[in-house]
Design an enzyme around this catalytic site. Structure first.
Site, mmCIF file in Angstrom:
data_model
loop_
_atom_site.group_PDB
_atom_site.id
_atom_site.type_symbol
_atom_site.label_atom_id
_atom_site.label_comp_id
_atom_site.label_asym_id
_atom_site.label_seq_id
_atom_site.Cartn_x
_atom_site.Cartn_y
_atom_site.Cartn_z
ATOM 1 N N ASP A 140 0.700 -1.456 -0.266
ATOM 2 C CA ASP A 140 0.053 0.110 -0.327
ATOM 3 C C ASP A 140 0.978 1.048 0.136
ATOM 4 O O ASP A 140 0.863 2.115 -0.293
ATOM 5 C CB ASP A 140 -1.330 -0.207 0.741
ATOM 6 C CG ASP A 140 -0.247 0.085 2.603
ATOM 7 O OD1 ASP A 140 0.850 -0.577 2.628
ATOM 8 O OD2 ASP A 140 -0.729 0.665 3.633
ATOM 9 N N GLN A 141 2.548 1.339 0.385
ATOM 10 C CA GLN A 141 3.365 2.513 0.589
ATOM 11 C C GLN A 141 3.467 2.595 -0.324
ATOM 12 O O GLN A 141 3.763 4.125 -0.788
ATOM 13 C CB GLN A 141 4.259 2.363 1.876
ATOM 14 C CG GLN A 141 3.073 1.874 2.807
ATOM 15 C CD GLN A 141 4.778 1.452 3.877
ATOM 16 O OE1 GLN A 141 5.560 2.533 4.171
ATOM 17 N NE2 GLN A 141 4.233 -0.059 4.461
ATOM 18 N N HIS A 159 -5.925 -2.163 2.691
ATOM 19 C CA HIS A 159 -5.378 -0.809 2.927
ATOM 20 C C HIS A 159 -4.601 -0.332 1.144
ATOM 21 O O HIS A 159 -4.695 0.314 0.987
ATOM 22 C CB HIS A 159 -4.093 -0.867 3.612
ATOM 23 C CG HIS A 159 -3.891 -0.400 5.347
ATOM 24 N ND1 HIS A 159 -3.984 0.312 5.935
ATOM 25 C CD2 HIS A 159 -4.944 -0.757 6.039
ATOM 26 C CE1 HIS A 159 -4.235 0.251 6.925
ATOM 27 N NE2 HIS A 159 -4.868 -0.664 6.821
#
Length: 155
Positions: free
Chosen positions: A88-89, A111
């Site tokens: 997700d980052q 996420h």
């Protein structure tokens, strides 16, 4: 904890070397008296995948280590290049990059689904998520990025 993790990893991957770095915080530096473990595997292609666990009252340290190790093994078995906590980052960087970005990962976390939705709304980048060919529970996230330029750096 390290003995438990090593034992599980050696049973699952008998021909792979296991290196454990044990860290004990000095009592004056520790924020509590709990346990924790971070386990990292480096793939043959140089990808780093992780598993972690944080102990709490009433949970045996061996259980924390076992859960973290099983989490890492699941990430390895998915066949992706990032674990569930990194996927997700990376979404925002894919959206802002120029051209097409591709990311091979395990099951898409909530996420990540949220990050994709928000990135598409904010940047108008386009994402697609498709099952990876020949790999169960492995997905390819692709993005046509917007090629954001930092005009403050341009002369």
């Amino acid at each position: 904890m390290s003995k438990t993790a090593t034992s599980i990893l050696k049973k699952r991957f008998p021909n792979i070397p296991v290196k454990i770095d044990v860290v004990h915080e000095a009592e004056q530096d520790a924020l509590g008296n709990g346990t924790g473990i971070i386990i990292v595997a480096e793939t043959s292609k140089g990808c780093l995948l992780g598993g972690s666990g944080l102990g709490k009252r009433g949970v045996q340290a061996e259980k924390v280590a076992s859960d973290a190790t099983e989490s890492l093994i699941a990430e390895i078995q998915h066949g992706g290049c990032v674990d569930e906590y990194l996927q997700d980052q990376l979404i925002i960087f894919m959206a802002l990059a120029e051209g097409q970005s591709r990311l091979l990962c395990g099951p898409i976390s909530l996420h990540t689904q949220t990050a994709i939705h928000i990135a598409e709304q904010l940047t108008k980048a386009k994402f697609t998520v498709t099952p990876a060919a020949g790999k169960e529970a492995c997905f390819m996230i692709e993005c046509q990025g917007i090629g954001l330029q930092n005009t403050a750096l341009q002369s």
